[in-house]
Design an enzyme around this catalytic site. Sequence first.
Site, PDB file in Angstrom:
ATOM      1  N   CYS A 106       0.874  -1.179   0.000  1.00  0.00           N
ATOM      2  CA  CYS A 106       0.000   0.000   0.000  1.00  0.00           C
ATOM      3  C   CYS A 106       0.912   1.231   0.000  1.00  0.00           C
ATOM      4  O   CYS A 106       1.708   1.412   0.915  1.00  0.00           O
ATOM      5  CB  CYS A 106      -0.889  -0.032   1.239  1.00  0.00           C
ATOM      6  SG  CYS A 106      -1.922   1.432   1.395  1.00  0.00           S
ATOM      7  N   CYS A 117     -11.153  14.431   4.317  1.00  0.00           N
ATOM      8  CA  CYS A 117     -12.114  13.436   4.829  1.00  0.00           C
ATOM      9  C   CYS A 117     -12.058  13.418   6.366  1.00  0.00           C
ATOM     10  O   CYS A 117     -10.963  13.360   6.946  1.00  0.00           O
ATOM     11  CB  CYS A 117     -11.815  12.046   4.263  1.00  0.00           C
ATOM     12  SG  CYS A 117     -11.856  12.037   2.465  1.00  0.00           S
ATOM     13  N   CYS A 334      -4.537   4.953   7.650  1.00  0.00           N
ATOM     14  CA  CYS A 334      -3.940   5.942   6.774  1.00  0.00           C
ATOM     15  C   CYS A 334      -3.378   7.181   7.481  1.00  0.00           C
ATOM     16  O   CYS A 334      -4.113   7.951   8.084  1.00  0.00           O
ATOM     17  CB  CYS A 334      -5.071   6.363   5.844  1.00  0.00           C
ATOM     18  SG  CYS A 334      -4.551   6.947   4.292  1.00  0.00           S
TER      19      CYS A 334
HETATM   20  N1  SAH Z   1      -7.398   9.649  -1.507  1.00  0.00           N
HETATM   21  C1  SAH Z   1      -7.657   8.306  -1.908  1.00  0.00           C
HETATM   22  C2  SAH Z   1      -6.649   7.277  -1.440  1.00  0.00           C
HETATM   23  C3  SAH Z   1      -6.141   7.356  -0.040  1.00  0.00           C
HETATM   24  S1  SAH Z   1      -7.224   6.894   1.258  1.00  0.00           S
HETATM   25  C4  SAH Z   1      -9.067   7.907  -1.535  1.00  0.00           C
HETATM   26  O1  SAH Z   1      -9.788   8.727  -0.968  1.00  0.00           O
HETATM   27  O2  SAH Z   1      -9.479   6.798  -1.859  1.00  0.00           O
HETATM   28  C5  SAH Z   1      -7.479   5.163   1.044  1.00  0.00           C
HETATM   29  C6  SAH Z   1      -8.737   4.636   1.689  1.00  0.00           C
HETATM   30  O3  SAH Z   1      -8.616   4.585   3.115  1.00  0.00           O
HETATM   31  C7  SAH Z   1      -9.955   5.489   1.398  1.00  0.00           C
HETATM   32  O4  SAH Z   1     -11.080   4.694   1.113  1.00  0.00           O
HETATM   33  C8  SAH Z   1     -10.140   6.210   2.710  1.00  0.00           C
HETATM   34  O5  SAH Z   1     -11.420   6.704   2.812  1.00  0.00           O
HETATM   35  C9  SAH Z   1      -9.768   5.132   3.701  1.00  0.00           C
HETATM   36  N2  SAH Z   1      -9.472   5.598   5.050  1.00  0.00           N
HETATM   37  C10 SAH Z   1      -8.724   6.641   5.424  1.00  0.00           C
HETATM   38  N3  SAH Z   1      -8.701   6.770   6.759  1.00  0.00           N
HETATM   39  C11 SAH Z   1      -9.458   5.776   7.255  1.00  0.00           C
HETATM   40  C12 SAH Z   1      -9.843   5.367   8.577  1.00  0.00           C
HETATM   41  N4  SAH Z   1      -9.441   6.037   9.652  1.00  0.00           N
HETATM   42  N5  SAH Z   1     -10.629   4.273   8.684  1.00  0.00           N
HETATM   43  C13 SAH Z   1     -11.048   3.599   7.582  1.00  0.00           C
HETATM   44  N6  SAH Z   1     -10.732   3.930   6.333  1.00  0.00           N
HETATM   45  C14 SAH Z   1      -9.949   5.011   6.161  1.00  0.00           C
END
Ligand code: SAH
Length: 353
Positions: A106, A117, A334
């Site tokens: 990853c 987000c 992440c």
């Molecule tokens: N910007 C891209 C890729 C990076 S995030 C995207 O939004 O897809 C990769 C994935 O991890 C995304 O689905 C994101 O929403 C999720 N993610 C990030 N933080 C998270 C968390 N605390 N718990 C669960 N999923 C998470």
Amino acid sequence: MQKIDLKSYTLEELESVINSLGEKKYRAVQLFEWIHQQNIDTIDGIPVLPKELRNKLSQNFFIDTLKIEKRFDSRIDETKKYLFRLHDDHLIESVLMKYKHGYSACLSIQVGCRMGCIFCASTKGGLVRDLSAGEIVDQVYRMQKDSGVRISNIVLMGSGEPLENFENVMKFFSIIHDEHGQNIGYRHITLSTVGIPERIRQLADKGLQITLSISLHAPNDELRKKIVPVARKFSLRAILNACTYYLEKTHRRITFEYALINGLNDSAENARELTGLLKGMLCHVNLIPMNPIKESELQPSSKKNISQFYDILVSKRINVTIRRELGQDINAACGQLRREYGLTTKGTKDTKK
Ligand code: SAH
């Protein structure tokens, strides 16, 4: 003059560099192989190139390499999380996971992220900068070398938004797929995006066989705007239309990621609305129990709500899985590692080279 990193160059780009130096084309292949198969980290360390050519190249170019700042090994499974230091001292993280079918990496795509987000740690400090193609691909090489394994699957799901760093991500695909490099098939690569319709179409036009994964997290625009702030700019309809275009062009099934957050997007009503939204689409839904982060009060859904949500999707014949969580003891969510480590080592940043 600042030197340019050769690791970020596709084979085609190396050919034009070699050509401009008046050298034969096969020299570019040799150079590419030594960078991307042998993972050499200095131009002078490439024995097959004549000394004179090495000297010429070294005047304008170098080979950039990430430094392993720290590695965290899970005691529950074989997941390893790497914290890398970039040449300008920024930190990024990558994860190596073991699956039945092999090792998966990853990768991060940017330092930080500006998508905002609400449940994601990567975005809390905003976007710092894009990663170069070389910095993306070197995450694979460093993890392979350190762990002594071959990575066969790649997910662009670390920090950052890949469709915002479009050109470098396209170069990364070309490099990692090249038969003179790691030769990883496009079907073994997944790109996860928050969903930028115009860029999804642009990607579709490239006709690559990669898996597109959309971070949906809500079944309607109103709720999505609260969870994924960029949703203010792009409606779900526009994203799904772009997904249909992607499907038509590539015939690849789309994945939708849905992080289940307690009391926010995990009701039976939300699940039913989601089935309506995805009706008739060739897709797969990946339910992810949200990973709690320090910066937010949000909590993962209860087991009861997760299975209720899952059952509703199954009852409407939506293809769905609940993501198995790996490396839970090493803060694999992440962006958490980079932030926490970055904060605890503040002030020592410049001295640790
Ligand atoms: N910007 C891209 C890729 C990076 S995030 C995207 O939004 O897809 C990769 C994935 O991890 C995304 O689905 C994101 O929403 C999720 N993610 C990030 N933080 C998270 C968390 N605390 N718990 C669960 N999923 C998470």
